[in-house]
Design a protein around this motif. Structure first.
Motif, short mmCIF file in Angstrom:
data_model
loop_
_atom_site.label_atom_id
_atom_site.label_comp_id
_atom_site.label_asym_id
_atom_site.label_seq_id
_atom_site.Cartn_x
_atom_site.Cartn_y
_atom_site.Cartn_z
N GLU A 1 7.23 21.97 51.08
CA GLU A 1 8.63 22.39 51.22
C GLU A 1 9.55 21.69 50.23
N ASP A 2 9.10 20.56 49.67
CA ASP A 2 9.90 19.86 48.66
C ASP A 2 9.45 20.19 47.23
N GLY A 3 8.46 21.06 47.10
CA GLY A 3 8.00 21.47 45.78
C GLY A 3 6.90 20.63 45.19
N TYR A 4 6.26 19.76 45.97
CA TYR A 4 5.21 18.88 45.45
C TYR A 4 3.82 19.47 45.71
N LEU A 5 2.94 19.18 44.74
CA LEU A 5 1.53 19.54 44.86
C LEU A 5 0.69 18.28 44.71
N GLU A 6 -0.54 18.32 45.24
CA GLU A 6 -1.49 17.23 45.05
C GLU A 6 -2.64 17.76 44.21
N LEU A 7 -2.74 17.24 42.96
CA LEU A 7 -3.63 17.83 41.96
C LEU A 7 -4.49 16.75 41.31
N TRP A 8 -5.74 17.12 41.02
CA TRP A 8 -6.67 16.21 40.36
C TRP A 8 -6.45 16.24 38.85
N VAL A 9 -6.44 15.06 38.23
CA VAL A 9 -6.21 14.92 36.79
C VAL A 9 -7.27 13.99 36.21
N LEU A 10 -7.85 14.39 35.08
CA LEU A 10 -8.80 13.54 34.36
C LEU A 10 -8.06 12.30 33.87
N LYS A 11 -8.54 11.13 34.24
CA LYS A 11 -7.75 9.92 34.02
C LYS A 11 -7.70 9.48 32.56
N ASP A 12 -8.82 9.48 31.86
CA ASP A 12 -8.84 8.89 30.52
C ASP A 12 -8.35 9.83 29.43
N ALA A 13 -8.31 11.13 29.69
CA ALA A 13 -7.79 12.10 28.71
C ALA A 13 -7.09 13.22 29.49
N PRO A 14 -5.96 12.89 30.11
CA PRO A 14 -5.36 13.80 31.08
C PRO A 14 -4.77 15.07 30.48
N TYR A 15 -5.05 16.16 31.11
CA TYR A 15 -4.35 17.42 30.89
C TYR A 15 -4.48 18.21 32.18
N LEU A 16 -3.60 19.15 32.37
CA LEU A 16 -3.61 19.93 33.60
C LEU A 16 -3.13 21.33 33.28
N SER A 17 -4.04 22.28 33.25
CA SER A 17 -3.69 23.67 32.99
C SER A 17 -3.60 24.42 34.31
N TYR A 18 -2.89 25.53 34.31
CA TYR A 18 -2.78 26.29 35.56
C TYR A 18 -2.59 27.78 35.26
#
Length: 500
Positions: free
Chosen positions: A329-346
């Motif tokens: 309800e506040d617009g937050y998501l819980e998402l997994w991210v690669l730690k040493d070379a982070p990127y997040l596509s969707y």
């Protein structure tokens, strides 16, 4: 927080395909958020300019306005300058440029043109491994080719961006084993009412020897049926695509590694999804079937004109982990991210009849370091830029005067190299030249003969022989002292010559 490991159990059997294995991290650095460079930590100043030679002149009271000087490199004349030290005429074949009188970057840029910029390797400046690089403030890819050909100004700022994990709340961590894909489905899908959104890993359009693409590698997971479930799939290392309802995230953003990788589950606001999300009212832009705009509630359904409920389906991916979550309800998501070379596509899907998708990258927070490139400007004298290594000599074009300090061996360094000339009349003697001989004879020089003859007759009173005694002014101790003075004077001459 104890790390969990995923990859030992096999829940879905992967299709057998021929592919090219990868072990290096994908370059997604340009999808990180470009913010907060004003808080960058300065880690050093470097000089990337070519070698340059500054020549200064100490003429004392001599009027040099009518004098000229010749500069030679390894005995060959390369230029002439004048006693006022305001300009220098450089031979056309000298290979260097006069930057005499230039004291600021704008003037130097105008004089040098394209030579004001140098192409350097990041590894020559630092041993750091940033995820994003900003030469003179402009973002470039952090690929190996880009980092080996950074174009920087002689006076510039280079920003290095690193994933700022401290900007997020860390919800969970895990280790994903080699040749493994993990899909984490939020339990929120159980009560959403969305019965259409599905996830599936498929072959990518590249990295496959037989050219196959869009072929299923995993089952199609209906998210409402698998809410709160973490799936682990054995998949050979390589590049794949994550499909949601028939649409895919780019074509090769799923990276299956041949080595273990650590992932962090972060609490990320949907506004990081870019201009598609209105952070004020928590809506996402989409289109109707007629291509007109519509803004969807981030976590809820919207009713279409024909009475159907339409949901936004979300698929997130980083490395070999897919996240299926819904904004709260506040617009937050819980998402997994690669730690040493982070990127997040969707990818999001929103049309009730199929089609229509947003395919983007989540902007992740960066922290910055800054490297300054600097060109130091001479305060006076004449200056040559881009000088070759060698021996440089200056001669005064007059027999009435002489120069000292007029030879310098120039090396291949970016530091300013200075030749300090001293001009004097030709018949003058240096003030510091030591005398070759002492000014006067030492007082302790022994006489060639004793002052008087000793009495050689026996003493009638003592009955003993009278022996001659050394004169204290002329004895051996006196000679040693005299020699000591001479030796020290000689040493002084040697030191003086070395200093000269």
């Amino acid at each position: 927080m104890k790390l969990r490991r995923f990859g030992a159990a096999v829940i879905a059997v992967a299709a057998t395909v021929a592919l090219t294995a990868v072990s290096a991290s994908a370059d997604r650095s340009y999808y990180l958020e470009n913010e907060n460079k004003a808080t960058a930590e300065e880690i050093g100043t470097v000089h990337i300019n070519k070698p340059y030679l500054n020549i200064i002149l100490d003429a004392g009271d001599i009027d040099t306005s009518r004098l000229t000087f010749t500069i030679k490199k390894d005995g060959e004349v390369i230029g002439t300058f004048y006693g006022n030290m305001k300009s220098i005429d450089v031979d056309s074949n000298a290979g260097c440029t006069s930057i005499t009188g230039i004291t600021n970057d704008n003037a130097l840029r105008a004089r040098l043109g394209n030579d004001y910029y140098r192409t350097v390797k990041l590894s020559d400046l630092t041993d750091a491994s940033p995820l994003a690089v900003f030469p003179h403030g402009n973002r470039i890819s952090a690929s190996k080719d880009e980092l080996n050909s950074l174009r920087l100004a002689l006076s510039d700022e280079l920003y290095l961006g690193y994933f700022d994990i401290g900007a997020y709340e860390i919800v969970d961590t895990m280790i994903v084993e080699p040749n493994t894909f993990v899909l984490d489905v939020s339990e929120e899908y159980a009560n959403r009412g969305d019965t259409t959104t599905r996830f599936q890993v498929k072959t990518s359009r590249d990295n496959f020897e037989d050219g196959k693409e869009n072929e299923p590698i995993t089952p199609a997971y209906m998210l409402y049926e698998n809410a709160g479930t973490t799936y682990v799939n054995d998949i050979p290392a390589g590049k794949y695509m994550l499909d949601i309802n028939g649409g895919n995230i780019f074509n090769k953003d799923v990276i299956i590694y041949d080595e273990p990788k650590e992932y962090v589950k972060l609490r990320i606001h949907a506004s990081a999804m870019g201009g598609l999300v209105n952070a004020n009212d928590l809506t996402m832009r989409g289109v109707y079937n007629d291509d007109s705009d519509i803004w969807y509630p981030l976590g809820n359904a919207v009713e279409t004109e024909d009475g159907k409920l339409m949901y936004v389906g979300y698929a997130f991916n980083s490395g070999s982990v897919g996240s299926a979550d819904i904004p709260d309800e506040d617009g937050y998501l819980e998402l997994w991210v690669l730690k040493d070379a982070p990127y997040l596509s969707y990818i999001t899907r929103y049309r009730p009849s199929g089609g229509g998708q947003n395919n983007q990258y989540v902007k992740l927070a960066l922290r910055f370091e800054k490297i300054i490139t600097e060109m130091k400007y001479p305060e006076s004298g004449v200056t040559l830029y881009d000088v070759a290594a060698g021996e440089y000599t200056v001669e005064v074009n007059s027999t009435d005067y002489k120069l000292t300090g007029n030879t310098l061996v120039v090396t291949d360094t970016a530091e300013m190299q200075t030749m300090s000339l001293v001009l004097a009349a030709a018949d003058s003697e240096p003030d510091s030249e030591p005398d070759s001989e002492p000014d006067s004879e030492p007082d302790s020089e022994p006489d060639s003969e004793p002052d008087s003859e000793p009495d050689s007759k026996p003493d009638s009173d003592t009955g003993s022989e009278h022996k001659p005694q050394p004169n204290p002014d002329t004895g051996f101790e006196g000679i040693a002292v005299t020699l000591g003075v001479i030796a020290l004077a000689g040493a002084a001459v040697v030191v003086s010559r070395k200093r000269k």
